[in-house]
Design an enzyme around this catalytic site. Structure first.
Site, PDB file in Angstrom:
ATOM      1  N   ASP A 203      71.732  21.877  84.012  1.00 13.16           N
ATOM      2  CA  ASP A 203      71.422  22.152  85.427  1.00 13.16           C
ATOM      3  C   ASP A 203      72.771  22.599  86.255  1.00 13.16           C
ATOM      4  O   ASP A 203      73.711  21.699  86.478  1.00 13.16           O
ATOM      5  CB  ASP A 203      71.074  20.708  86.193  1.00 13.16           C
ATOM      6  CG  ASP A 203      70.809  20.803  87.552  1.00 13.16           C
ATOM      7  OD1 ASP A 203      71.118  21.811  88.127  1.00 13.16           O
ATOM      8  OD2 ASP A 203      70.094  19.890  88.126  1.00 13.16           O
ATOM      9  N   HIS A 204      72.690  23.769  86.714  1.00 12.54           N
ATOM     10  CA  HIS A 204      74.078  24.555  86.970  1.00 12.54           C
ATOM     11  C   HIS A 204      74.552  23.796  88.371  1.00 12.54           C
ATOM     12  O   HIS A 204      75.655  23.871  88.580  1.00 12.54           O
ATOM     13  CB  HIS A 204      73.809  26.039  87.106  1.00 12.54           C
ATOM     14  CG  HIS A 204      73.024  26.238  88.528  1.00 12.54           C
ATOM     15  ND1 HIS A 204      71.832  26.545  88.741  1.00 12.54           N
ATOM     16  CD2 HIS A 204      73.476  26.420  89.876  1.00 12.54           C
ATOM     17  CE1 HIS A 204      71.257  26.715  89.944  1.00 12.54           C
ATOM     18  NE2 HIS A 204      72.263  26.658  90.517  1.00 12.54           N
ATOM     19  N   HIS A 266      68.071  19.606  91.018  1.00 11.32           N
ATOM     20  CA  HIS A 266      69.198  19.470  91.965  1.00 11.32           C
ATOM     21  C   HIS A 266      69.319  18.476  92.555  1.00 11.32           C
ATOM     22  O   HIS A 266      70.268  17.590  92.596  1.00 11.32           O
ATOM     23  CB  HIS A 266      69.448  20.855  92.511  1.00 11.32           C
ATOM     24  CG  HIS A 266      69.230  21.941  91.955  1.00 11.32           C
ATOM     25  ND1 HIS A 266      69.824  22.058  90.606  1.00 11.32           N
ATOM     26  CD2 HIS A 266      68.931  23.301  92.014  1.00 11.32           C
ATOM     27  CE1 HIS A 266      69.475  23.255  90.024  1.00 11.32           C
ATOM     28  NE2 HIS A 266      69.006  24.045  90.897  1.00 11.32           N
TER      29      HIS A 266
END
Length: 518
Positions: A203-204, A266
């Site tokens: 998950d960036h 996120h």
């Protein structure tokens, strides 16, 4: 020795020991012809080389169907790097040395012979660690995860390690499933051929410096722990706002919506870092254990509770910074009667000792007035006994600005200079740029570095994924067959639908919108 200096040295020592030294590595990128490789992966690896953080030696192999040579692929990547590098101009000497380690394997991902070809390339590398310390980056459609890992296992490039440190690892991108059932199926496919400790789900958002700093901020500063609970905090607001509309991603968004695109990953990741209990150490599994405990403490909603606590929204035509924006239903590949949400706001309750009775409000949306991600901790109001004759006192708050203008703001009351006893809210602001300079690495740089080191702290474990999907699925199931109401539409360029304001007004709260810091 000064106690403070001794503590600083001890913390630095522990931090140094926490990272495993990087060993020579080979990175294999599946889907190497795709946009992600050119825009993010190769620029991130180049910048690691620029900062002298890449392992020595290293190799990068691109695996894709299109016919290319090492030289032609390197030329393509250089052209893309000139466009997407965060530092310009690209340094020719660094690129030349970096590019010598880039190779291309032309093969179809469904063709077993291609994996034999890949194995031959890897086996020819002179350093033993380059042949055994392998990172497989699956920049592919999730439907191909199982196929790729099965072929890698069949040729002996991927071996399932049941314990200890592993020399072969798999990195996979989101979306990881589209509901709980599909996530469980994907987890099952991957764990047929790899141990959970070998699987790195990206998950960036977790690669962003400011998101990582949440743990440092919370657990290295004693003053906050005494306040970080139901005794002092009235409520928490998490906002992830995007100024852009859906644009050309209409087809994807019709399937995902805001809840799958942003909330399941996120938003819930940020919430878990804000609300989790202190881990017993900063080892990956201890940190991830606490995140999972927190996610499991979030109260699952019944359909009636969804109606009470969750608001969908969808933008219609409006104006953002003077630019006219079309309605979502007029975007390419969007159904003219679509009820897909481009905005979501909800009130979550965490059923544990620390947070009992404290509402967590989260919202995310497209075509909002500005792009910003922030967490606002709203403290309880002070008793008005001493200042009863004055205007109502503002409650203290702490805002963690994750992006842009990264920093923190503490808001409290102060006396205005002069003879009158006038009180006014004032702010103390910490800016990352002012304190540390403008250098902020891309999220993928940190994530690639950690995956090469085998540190899974910033990656998502299977039970994290599945727990998040349980929360989201309960909400989505309650929407089936229910169209959007008039109060759930909002004009592009506004902060969301009226129903989102109603949600907080029920509890006497209101949204605090991020502010531009020009």
């Amino acid at each position: 020795m000064n106690d403070s200096l001794h503590l600083d040295e001890l913390l630095a020592s522990r931090s140094d020991q926490a990272r495993r030294p990087l060993e020579p590595s080979t990175v294999v990128i599946f889907g190497a012809s795709g946009d992600l490789t050119a825009r993010k992966l190769i620029p991130a690896l180049y910048h690691l080389a620029l900062e002298k953080l890449m392992p020595q030696p290293f190799k990068i192999i691109g695996f894709a169907r299109r016919e290319k040579t090492d030289e032609s692929w390197r030329a393509e990547l250089r052209e893309a790097l000139d466009k997407f590098s965060r530092t310009k101009p690209v340094k020719d000497d660094v690129w030349s040395a970096f590019a010598e380690n880039i190779h291309y394997c032309q093969a179809d991902m469904s063709d077993a012979a291609g994996y034999e070809k890949l194995k031959g390339m890897v086996s020819a590398f002179p350093h033993e660690k380059l042949r055994s310390n392998l990172l497989f980056y699956l920049a592919t459609n999730p439907s191909q995860f199982g196929e790729v890992t099965a072929h890698l296992s069949a040729v002996g490039l991927l071996q399932k390690a049941e314990g200890g440190l592993t020399s072969e690892r798999i990195v996979v991108e989101k979306p990881f499933g589209h509901d709980l059932g599909s996530a469980e199926e994907l987890n099952g496919e991957l764990t047929r051929f790899a141990h959970e400790k070998q699987i790195f789900r990206i998950d960036h958002y977790l690669g962003k410096e400011t998101v990582q700093n949440i743990l440092t901020f919370r657990f290295s500063n004693a003053i906050w722990e005494r306040l970080w609970n139901r005794e002092c905090i009235d409520h928490v607001q998490i906002t992830v706002a995007e100024k852009l509309g859906v644009g050309s991603r209409g087809g994807y968004y019709e399937e995902a919506g805001a809840i799958r695109d942003m909330v399941q990953n996120h938003v819930l990741q940020v919430l878990s870092l804000i609300a989790m209990e202190p881990p017993v150490s900063l080892q990956a599994e201890n940190v991830r254990d606490e995140k999972v405990k927190l996610l499991k403490s979030i109260r699952l909603m019944t359909p009636a509770q969804v109606a009470e606590n969750v608001v969908r929204g969808q933008y219609f035509a409006g104006e953002v910074d003077g630019e006219l924006r079309p309605a979502y239903r007029s975007e390419p590949k969007v159904k003219p009667n679509s009820n897909v949400e481009t905005f979501l706001a909800m009130r979550l309750h965490i059923d544990n000792w620390r947070w009992s009775g404290v509402p967590f409000y989260v919202r995310t949306g497209k075509n909002l007035p500005l792009s910003a991600s922030e967490v606002r901790i709203q403290f309880k109001s002070a008793p008005n006994i001493l200042f009863a004759a004055k205007d109502h006192l503002d409650a203290n708050s702490l805002t963690l600005r994750l992006q842009p203008d990264e920093g923190m703001t503490l808001r409290f009351n102060g006396k205005v200079p002069g003879g009158a006893a006038e009180l006014r809210p004032v702010r103390m602001h910490f800016s990352y740029d002012s304190e540390f300079g403008a250098y902020t690495p891309e999220a993928y740089e940190r994530l690639l570095l950690e995956s090469m080191a085998g540190d899974a702290t910033l990656f998502i474990r299977s039970d994290e994924v599945e727990t998040a999907w349980k929360i989201v699925d309960a909400i989505r199931n309650a929407w089936i067959g229910k169209p959007l109401t008039n109060r759930e539409f909002y004009a592009a360029g506004t902060w969301g639908p009226a129903a989102a304001d109603d949600l907080l007004a029920k509890s006497g709260h209101e949204w605090k919108n991020p502010q531009r810091r020009d």
